[in-house]
Design a protein around this motif. Sequence first.
Motif, mmCIF file in Angstrom:
data_model
loop_
_atom_site.group_PDB
_atom_site.id
_atom_site.type_symbol
_atom_site.label_atom_id
_atom_site.label_comp_id
_atom_site.label_asym_id
_atom_site.label_seq_id
_atom_site.Cartn_x
_atom_site.Cartn_y
_atom_site.Cartn_z
ATOM 1 N N THR A 30 67.362 10.601 -77.647
ATOM 2 C CA THR A 30 66.993 11.966 -77.303
ATOM 3 C C THR A 30 67.666 12.345 -75.994
ATOM 4 O O THR A 30 67.756 11.527 -75.078
ATOM 5 C CB THR A 30 65.462 12.084 -77.141
ATOM 6 O OG1 THR A 30 64.837 11.599 -78.327
ATOM 7 C CG2 THR A 30 65.037 13.512 -76.915
ATOM 8 N N TYR A 32 67.420 15.140 -72.871
ATOM 9 C CA TYR A 32 66.603 16.152 -72.214
ATOM 10 C C TYR A 32 67.517 16.909 -71.259
ATOM 11 O O TYR A 32 67.933 16.356 -70.236
ATOM 12 C CB TYR A 32 65.450 15.495 -71.450
ATOM 13 C CG TYR A 32 64.560 14.669 -72.346
ATOM 14 C CD1 TYR A 32 63.466 15.239 -72.984
ATOM 15 C CD2 TYR A 32 64.835 13.331 -72.581
ATOM 16 C CE1 TYR A 32 62.652 14.488 -73.822
ATOM 17 C CE2 TYR A 32 64.036 12.573 -73.418
ATOM 18 C CZ TYR A 32 62.949 13.152 -74.032
ATOM 19 O OH TYR A 32 62.159 12.404 -74.863
ATOM 20 N N ARG A 78 63.380 21.007 -79.391
ATOM 21 C CA ARG A 78 62.367 21.701 -78.596
ATOM 22 C C ARG A 78 63.073 22.613 -77.613
ATOM 23 O O ARG A 78 64.057 22.213 -76.983
ATOM 24 C CB ARG A 78 61.512 20.684 -77.826
ATOM 25 C CG ARG A 78 60.513 21.278 -76.868
ATOM 26 C CD ARG A 78 59.199 21.553 -77.566
ATOM 27 N NE ARG A 78 58.173 21.954 -76.613
ATOM 28 C CZ ARG A 78 57.663 23.185 -76.561
ATOM 29 N NH1 ARG A 78 58.072 24.104 -77.388
ATOM 30 N NH2 ARG A 78 56.737 23.470 -75.696
ATOM 31 N N ASP A 129 65.351 25.615 -71.389
ATOM 32 C CA ASP A 129 65.130 24.175 -71.310
ATOM 33 C C ASP A 129 65.200 23.624 -72.732
ATOM 34 O O ASP A 129 64.454 24.070 -73.594
ATOM 35 C CB ASP A 129 63.758 23.953 -70.693
ATOM 36 C CG ASP A 129 63.354 22.510 -70.538
ATOM 37 O OD1 ASP A 129 64.134 21.617 -70.895
ATOM 38 O OD2 ASP A 129 62.221 22.281 -70.087
ATOM 39 N N THR A 131 65.616 20.180 -75.513
ATOM 40 C CA THR A 131 65.558 18.756 -75.845
ATOM 41 C C THR A 131 66.259 18.597 -77.186
ATOM 42 O O THR A 131 65.985 19.362 -78.116
ATOM 43 C CB THR A 131 64.096 18.267 -75.955
ATOM 44 O OG1 THR A 131 63.439 18.548 -74.727
ATOM 45 C CG2 THR A 131 64.035 16.780 -76.259
#
Length: 136
Positions: A30, A32, A78, A129, A131
């Motif tokens: 993942t 971020y 996300r 923002d 992810t």
Amino acid sequence: MTEKITRINPEQLHATPGYHHITVVEAGRTAYLAGQCPIGPDGDVVGPGSVLEQVDQVAANALVALAAVNAEPHHVVRSVIYVKSDDRATLAAVWSRLNASALAPAFTTASTLLGVAQLGYSGQLVEVDLTAGLPG
């Protein structure tokens, strides 16, 4: 190997304007991303006073950040969108502009859109923002 990403809208929850209530990523890596701001290559805020011009710069910056980790907008699992405004029309305009951009697939996932009182840079009106579930 491509990571499996499943997006779900349970029938018992309200209909959405394009995003999904739940995003599931099967095991994998993942990324971020730091909040992507409307900052140009010269380090200055782009489009002072123009939320839509700033959205365009944020989308461009997010595409560069995703590419740096070999990801594309459809790998986003996300998103949180921050807008310095409490005006629903402004929030809707930001959502529409993002969904008309090359970054649009990022917003079919679990997304939150927030009106906030202040962002980090003087004159900054929007930040995104993200992810991402990275491809294998």
